[in-house]
Design a protein around this motif. Sequence first.
Motif, PDB file in Angstrom:
ATOM      1  N   LYS A 112      14.543   1.899  12.972  1.00  0.00           N
ATOM      2  CA  LYS A 112      13.895   2.609  14.514  1.00  0.00           C
ATOM      3  C   LYS A 112      13.588   3.728  14.051  1.00  0.00           C
ATOM      4  O   LYS A 112      12.752   4.231  14.801  1.00  0.00           O
ATOM      5  CB  LYS A 112      15.165   2.191  15.728  1.00  0.00           C
ATOM      6  N   ASN A 113      14.064   4.513  13.630  1.00  0.00           N
ATOM      7  CA  ASN A 113      14.477   5.650  13.572  1.00  0.00           C
ATOM      8  C   ASN A 113      13.146   6.854  12.584  1.00  0.00           C
ATOM      9  O   ASN A 113      13.463   7.973  12.554  1.00  0.00           O
ATOM     10  CB  ASN A 113      16.095   6.790  13.349  1.00  0.00           C
ATOM     11  N   LEU A 114      13.269   5.577  11.883  1.00  0.00           N
ATOM     12  CA  LEU A 114      12.680   5.978  10.978  1.00  0.00           C
ATOM     13  C   LEU A 114      10.629   5.335  11.172  1.00  0.00           C
ATOM     14  O   LEU A 114      10.333   5.983  10.709  1.00  0.00           O
ATOM     15  CB  LEU A 114      12.758   5.030   9.525  1.00  0.00           C
ATOM     16  N   ILE A 115      10.478   5.338  12.053  1.00  0.00           N
ATOM     17  CA  ILE A 115       8.909   4.943  12.127  1.00  0.00           C
ATOM     18  C   ILE A 115       8.558   5.854  13.135  1.00  0.00           C
ATOM     19  O   ILE A 115       9.060   6.545  14.343  1.00  0.00           O
ATOM     20  CB  ILE A 115       8.660   3.738  12.987  1.00  0.00           C
ATOM     21  N   LYS A 116       7.442   6.406  12.011  1.00  0.00           N
ATOM     22  CA  LYS A 116       6.519   7.867  12.592  1.00  0.00           C
ATOM     23  C   LYS A 116       5.527   7.356  13.647  1.00  0.00           C
ATOM     24  O   LYS A 116       4.994   8.193  14.388  1.00  0.00           O
ATOM     25  CB  LYS A 116       6.648   8.667  12.289  1.00  0.00           C
ATOM     26  N   ASP A 117       4.447   6.413  12.936  1.00  0.00           N
ATOM     27  CA  ASP A 117       3.636   6.717  13.971  1.00  0.00           C
ATOM     28  C   ASP A 117       3.731   5.427  15.418  1.00  0.00           C
ATOM     29  O   ASP A 117       4.737   4.588  15.004  1.00  0.00           O
ATOM     30  CB  ASP A 117       2.247   5.615  13.082  1.00  0.00           C
ATOM     31  N   LYS A 118       2.801   4.747  16.134  1.00  0.00           N
ATOM     32  CA  LYS A 118       2.111   4.161  17.361  1.00  0.00           C
ATOM     33  C   LYS A 118       2.646   2.710  16.810  1.00  0.00           C
ATOM     34  O   LYS A 118       3.414   1.707  17.478  1.00  0.00           O
ATOM     35  CB  LYS A 118       0.769   4.106  17.438  1.00  0.00           C
ATOM     36  N   TYR A 119       1.851   2.465  15.617  1.00  0.00           N
ATOM     37  CA  TYR A 119       1.931   0.724  15.067  1.00  0.00           C
ATOM     38  C   TYR A 119       2.542   0.910  13.274  1.00  0.00           C
ATOM     39  O   TYR A 119       2.527   1.853  12.997  1.00  0.00           O
ATOM     40  CB  TYR A 119       0.633   0.833  14.738  1.00  0.00           C
ATOM     41  N   PHE A 120       3.491  -0.047  12.562  1.00  0.00           N
ATOM     42  CA  PHE A 120       3.726   0.014  12.225  1.00  0.00           C
ATOM     43  C   PHE A 120       3.891  -2.146  11.269  1.00  0.00           C
ATOM     44  O   PHE A 120       3.816  -2.590  12.141  1.00  0.00           O
ATOM     45  CB  PHE A 120       5.340   0.107  11.479  1.00  0.00           C
ATOM     46  N   LEU A 121       3.863  -1.362   9.797  1.00  0.00           N
ATOM     47  CA  LEU A 121       3.414  -3.386   9.256  1.00  0.00           C
ATOM     48  C   LEU A 121       4.499  -3.574   9.337  1.00  0.00           C
ATOM     49  O   LEU A 121       6.819  -3.203   8.775  1.00  0.00           O
ATOM     50  CB  LEU A 121       2.832  -2.963   8.140  1.00  0.00           C
ATOM     51  N   MET A 122       5.291  -4.819   9.504  1.00  0.00           N
ATOM     52  CA  MET A 122       6.552  -6.544   8.263  1.00  0.00           C
ATOM     53  C   MET A 122       5.291  -7.417   7.872  1.00  0.00           C
ATOM     54  O   MET A 122       5.157  -7.863   8.296  1.00  0.00           O
ATOM     55  CB  MET A 122       6.994  -6.447  10.309  1.00  0.00           C
ATOM     56  N   LEU A 123       6.524  -7.098   6.792  1.00  0.00           N
ATOM     57  CA  LEU A 123       5.901  -8.439   5.835  1.00  0.00           C
ATOM     58  C   LEU A 123       7.575  -8.990   5.404  1.00  0.00           C
ATOM     59  O   LEU A 123       8.223  -8.130   4.893  1.00  0.00           O
ATOM     60  CB  LEU A 123       5.546  -7.686   4.527  1.00  0.00           C
ATOM     61  N   LEU A 124       6.734 -10.245   5.567  1.00  0.00           N
ATOM     62  CA  LEU A 124       8.032 -11.257   5.573  1.00  0.00           C
ATOM     63  C   LEU A 124       8.406 -11.623   3.393  1.00  0.00           C
ATOM     64  O   LEU A 124       6.682 -12.535   3.724  1.00  0.00           O
ATOM     65  CB  LEU A 124       8.662 -12.620   6.145  1.00  0.00           C
ATOM     66  N   PRO A 125       9.336 -11.973   2.529  1.00  0.00           N
ATOM     67  CA  PRO A 125       9.099 -11.926   1.438  1.00  0.00           C
ATOM     68  C   PRO A 125       9.335 -12.552   0.836  1.00  0.00           C
ATOM     69  O   PRO A 125       8.416 -12.779  -0.399  1.00  0.00           O
ATOM     70  CB  PRO A 125       9.950 -10.521   0.762  1.00  0.00           C
ATOM     71  N   ASP A 126       9.474 -13.644   1.917  1.00  0.00           N
ATOM     72  CA  ASP A 126       9.511 -15.010   1.853  1.00  0.00           C
ATOM     73  C   ASP A 126       7.852 -15.446   1.924  1.00  0.00           C
ATOM     74  O   ASP A 126       7.269 -16.718   1.185  1.00  0.00           O
ATOM     75  CB  ASP A 126      10.020 -16.297   2.956  1.00  0.00           C
ATOM     76  N   ASP A 127       7.593 -14.828   2.454  1.00  0.00           N
ATOM     77  CA  ASP A 127       5.474 -15.444   2.388  1.00  0.00           C
ATOM     78  C   ASP A 127       4.563 -14.654   1.470  1.00  0.00           C
ATOM     79  O   ASP A 127       4.225 -13.832   2.159  1.00  0.00           O
ATOM     80  CB  ASP A 127       5.415 -15.170   3.551  1.00  0.00           C
TER      81      ASP A 127
END
Length: 271
Positions: free
Chosen positions: A117-132
Amino acid sequence: MIRQAIIPLAGLGTRLLPLTSVYAKELLPINGKIGLEYIIDECIDAGVKDIIFIISKKKEIIKKYFYNDKFYQRIIKKKKDLRIIKEYKKIKKYKKLIKFVYQNSPKGTGDAVLKTKNLIKDKYFLMLLPDDLIIKRNCTKDMILLHNKKKCSIMASMKVNKKTVNRWGIYSKKKNINKNNFIINDVVEKPNAASAPSNNAIIGRYILTKKIFKKLQNQKKGKGGEIHITDSIRQLIQDGEKFIGHNFKGKYLDCGTLKGYLKSSLEISKI
Ligand code: G1P
């Protein structure tokens, strides 16, 4: 613009035991390269500038992999092996992009996201799940292009066998945008086949609005006693937040199971 990606890496990897009993699954080799490198390369190639790894004390081996400078410097000094020099340069390049946060008890993907939470700067961010792993096409890049047009949250998706819906987050469509993109009506984490709203499964690539953090802060435990990102996404959708399901191009490899993990090396070696 999307510049930041988060990658949850604190999971125990029980589906891959015994390979993961002393080792991190994300460091297992897939066709001669650690699995995590495919994910990092996908981010870099898509223009991501800042990658946040969510690890745990038990998985500090991941940090060590990128912070083993003394070891490399010693080896390189002794033998001027060009291959090792090249690999070390690559690791140093990755290291510059990566930050670490900790999730010491595995309470679920939603809880992992909250740690950033405290590291996200912009309105949108990405998440990638490494299993996929998604090969033959950069899914993240395609999703960013779509996001730049539609300015909303997006999740990668694909149709799965109806019998396997209880392995995935499953969504129902509100409207078709075109052949591969849909406005999502509702989403549910790992439903059983009888109650599943469809067989449209969420795959581990997400563009999320920062608003998700507010929902996660109050998110109750869901399926299996875990805090699921899917449950907070569901709440945002109910509040009127737009989410697109994006049927990605490219080939999906499920590296989170032993069978899938073995198959992934074979598939990648064919490219
Ligand atoms: C997670 C998500 C699920 C999604 C899946 C994709 O599940 O909770 O909604 O469909 O990733 O791989 P997990 O694989 O952590 O059980």
